[in-house]
Design a protein around this motif. Structure first.
Motif: not given
Length: 603
Positions: A58-65, A113-115
């Protein structure tokens, strides 16, 4: 044996059985996570029916570590800001899916994550979690599940064939894609894409019908009836299929509550109640309904699969759905599904194929000794059909001018009668074939219902009361319901040990088969559950009126005059639900002139 606490890995495998029932369950949980992450595009790849591989990207917000490491722990979730389970606005919230999948398979998750400046990946193999490592991913999340249930071999014995599991996965993807038309979806294998759905603009009624056509078929899109209603904080919209468009199971019932596709028994039962006798017994309509209501009015935390719901006010939900569907179906009038014509043409083009069984009744058989004249109007004088309303002034005539005028009507002008059973009518661009008994049966039925709701059914006194011999049990059942039957226009009295005398019948039925009517009514009463009170009007009203209408309708083998045939067509156009008879069978088939020309290679 002393009590001991089970190790965490075994607890996870046991708990996984509630969440991960089959590969389709895995796909459902992963897609829901992607939707909750704000994805605008979700791609699913499966291999071996999902047993060898399931990949959801997916192209969602994602996750950081940090979030990625915590995501595979039990009951860890980002979807409950507080502890309020009454205001759930996401598809997932239990925090069980990923650890349950990782306990029974080889799971790997890559996310960015997006950032974030880089992506990370984590793996869980039969409950054993690996350390985080860098990954190559532009954004969003990619989840891979391999060798599903390899850690629980007992579960593999209950897996169905790869084809059956792939079909279940496709059904899950379609239901979630229907619930979220603003998201693009794709489903396929490593070699090809079997389903691709582009995102739709906002506005379900205005833009989502194209997606519905891809999921439910072009026949549904052609016959879908839009509906939109709001009441008391609840809003319902969607599309309902015509009653003649039905299936043998409930797989084509797409029900969405607050953006969540469900298979709720209350909603399925409500839909069937709304369609009532418009659909044959044992068949299910096709529809897609979207219900939105305040989160605190519905409990989704009933089952780990989150497919069942509990409503705070189920009666209000039921009333809203029934009212909306009935209103939409009434607007259809006499319409029948356009796919009937294509099925008829296919039968002509492929005559060697075995005919499908007739729905709701046996196939037509010509009465013995009846004329086999192919078609043509009757020349013999015959009294008009009593149950028919008087024909319109512009359709009684038989002149060329009157016949041409009738062709402007939706069901056209009567041109002939085929085998004294089917009316052949002509419109400006089509040929219409009407089953005279099925059509008239629905007309009489609707009139009986209207008469009853308007204060009572008019009765006519039989000049010579008819005595009907029955068995003692059937006679007893009918006499026990005599008061209710009298309200329906049928007056009976005891006549000896096992016989009844019929003194009055509903005037709409004309000269009906009284003996057959009483036998069928007795069978209907006997079908009631033994442990329940016999409530004829409350529980069996529609069925009883339908039985009466069947016995009071013009039969196959009855020669009709041109005036009678045109009167029947006009009445069908004015009366709702005449596209199907009381048993749910279609009353007519419309063949477009362009399709008929194709049969003769003129196109």
């Amino acid at each position: 044996m002393p009590i001991r606490q089970l190790p965490p890995n075994l607890v996870n495998r046991i708990a996984a059985g509630e969440v991960v029932e089959r590969p389709a369950s895995v796909v459902k949980e992963l897609i829901e996570n992607a939707i909750d992450a704000g994805a605008r595009r979700i791609d699913v790849v499966v291999d071996g029916g999902g047993r060898r591989l399931i990949r959801v990207t997916d192209d969602g917000s994602g996750m950081d570590a940090g979030d990625l490491a915590l995501a595979v722990e039990r009951h860890a979730t980002s979807k409950l800001a507080g502890d309020d389970l009454e205001r759930i606005v996401t598809l997932g919230f239990r925090g069980e899916a990923l650890p349950s999948i990782g306990a029974v398979a080889r799971l790997s998750i890559a996310s960015r994550a997006s950032s974030a400046s880089e992506a990370h990946e984590i793996a869980v193999d039969a409950g054993r979690k690996s350390a985080l490592k860098p990954a190559a991913l532009a954004g969003g999340t990619r989840v891979e599940v391999r060798d599903l249930f390899y850690a629980t071999p007992a579960r593999l014995k209950f897996m169905k064939s790869a084809r059956a599991e792939a079909a279940a996965i496709a059904d899950v993807v379609k239901r979630l894609a229907l619930a979220k038309p603003e998201i693009g979806f794709s489903l396929g294998s490593q070699d090809r894409v079997s389903l691709r759905l582009e995102a739709c603009p906002a506005g379900l009624i205005d833009h989502a019908l194209a997606r519905l056509a891809c999921i439910l078929g072009e026949a549904f899109a052609a016959d879908a009836l839009p509906l939109r209603v709001a009441r008391g904080g609840m809003a319902l919209e969607g599309f309902a299929g015509l009653p003649t468009l039905h299936r043998p199971n409930a797989l084509q019932l797409y029900l969405v509550v607050n953006g969540r596709p469900v298979r709720d028994k209350l909603l399925v039962g409500t839909v069937r109640a709304a369609y009532g006798d418009l659909v044959p017994q044992g068949r299910y309509p096709m529809l897609a309904l979207f219900l939105d209501l305040p989160p605190h009015e519905v409990d989704v935390n009933v089952h780990p699969a989150k497919s069942e719901l509990r409503f705070r006010d189920p009666n209000a939900v039921r009333a809203l759905i029934v009212a909306a569907l009935k209103e939409a179906l009434e607007t259809a009038g006499h319409r029948a599904t356009s796919s009937l014509a294509q099925a008829a043409l296919d039968r002509v083009l492929r005559p060697g194929e075995r005919a499908r069984p007739q729905l709701g009744g046996g196939a037509y058989r010509a009465p013995p000794g009846r004329s086999r004249q192919a078609f043509g109007f009757s020349d013999n004088a015959q009294a008009p059909l009593d149950p028919l309303a008087e024909p319109s002034g512009d359709t009684r005539g038989t002149s060329t001018e009157d016949a041409a005028l009738g062709a402007n009507y939706p069901l056209g002008a009567a041109r002939a009668q085929l085998h004294d059973t089917f009316i052949i009518a002509e419109t400006e661009d089509a040929l219409v074939i009407v089953d005279q008994h099925a059509a008239h049966e629905r007309l009489v039925y609707e009139r009986l219902k209207r008469s009853f709701s308007n204060g009572g059914i008019a009765r006519q006194l039989l000049l010579i009361p008819e005595v009907v011999e029955l068995d003692a049990e059937s006679a007893g059942l009918l006499l026990g319901a005599a008061e209710d039957l009298e309200r329906l226009g049928l007056v009976i009295e005891p006549f000896g040990a096992s016989a009844l005398v019929v003194r009055e019948v509903p005037s709409l039925l004309g000269t009906c088969d009284v003996k057959g009517l009483l036998k069928d009514l007795a069978d209907a009463l006997a079908a009631e559950d033994d442990g329940e009170e016999k409530r004829l009007l409350a529980a069996r009203l529609d069925h009883v009126l339908s039985t009466m209408a069947c016995h009071g309708s013009v039969r196959a083998g009855r020669r009709l005059s041109p005036e009678e045939m045109n009167a029947l067509l006009r009445d069908m156009e004015r009366t709702p639900f005449t596209g199907q008879c009381n048993h749910g069978r279609p009353t007519y088939v419309e063949l477009k002139l362009t399709d008929i020309e194709k049969l003769f290679s003129r196109r």
